[in-house]
Write a protein that holds these residues in place. Structure first.
Motif, PDB file in Angstrom:
ATOM      1  N   ARG A  72      -2.727   5.123   5.053  1.00 33.83           N
ATOM      2  CA  ARG A  72      -2.039   3.835   4.977  1.00 33.83           C
ATOM      3  C   ARG A  72      -0.970   3.819   3.881  1.00 33.83           C
ATOM      4  O   ARG A  72      -0.028   3.032   3.926  1.00 33.83           O
ATOM      5  CB  ARG A  72      -3.065   2.733   4.716  1.00 33.83           C
ATOM      6  N   ARG A  73      -1.122   4.696   2.905  1.00 31.51           N
ATOM      7  CA  ARG A  73      -0.167   4.744   1.800  1.00 31.51           C
ATOM      8  C   ARG A  73       1.128   5.447   2.175  1.00 31.51           C
ATOM      9  O   ARG A  73       2.064   5.485   1.393  1.00 31.51           O
ATOM     10  CB  ARG A  73      -0.800   5.461   0.595  1.00 31.51           C
TER      11      ARG A  73
ATOM     12  N   HIS B  52       0.811  -1.216   0.000  1.00 31.21           N
ATOM     13  CA  HIS B  52       0.000   0.000   0.000  1.00 31.21           C
ATOM     14  C   HIS B  52       0.846   1.269   0.000  1.00 31.21           C
ATOM     15  O   HIS B  52       0.350   2.342  -0.345  1.00 31.21           O
ATOM     16  CB  HIS B  52      -0.947   0.021   1.205  1.00 31.21           C
TER      17      HIS B  52
END
Length: 98
Positions: A81-82, A20
């Motif tokens: 989350r990235r 991610h």
């Protein structure tokens, strides 16, 4: 010494591979050169909308807060989350007050 390249993480190891994670293409290294950079704390933090250019997900506008600035760069918080870190330096053209 130049600023810290927070958006250029080391190659993933066996314990931190995360599909991610993405680089932010318009991220800046901050107002450097360190340690002579002049930083200004925003107290209280300022609500802003930022333009983030993700490596794979293209452009996104996020509501967040600015906590510091220096020169033409603004430090904002980002929880996604990235991204591996909870903050990001952006050029002032990518940051607007809400």
């Amino acid at each position: 010494m130049a600023g810290f390249a927070f958006d250029n993480p080391p190659p993933p190891g066996p314990f931190d591979e995360d599909p991610h994670l993405q680089r932010i293409l318009n991220a800046k290294e901050g107002p450097g050169p360190w340690p002579n950079a002049v930083l200004h704390r925003l107290h209280p933090p300022v609500p802003v909308t930022v333009r983030v250019v993700w490596e794979r997900d293209d452009v996104e506008h996020l509501d967040t807060i600015a906590t510091d600035w220096g020169g033409l760069h603004v430090l904002v918080t980002i929880t996604d989350r990235r991204r591996r870190f909870g903050f990001l330096w952006l050029h002032c053209d990518d940051v607007g007050r809400r």
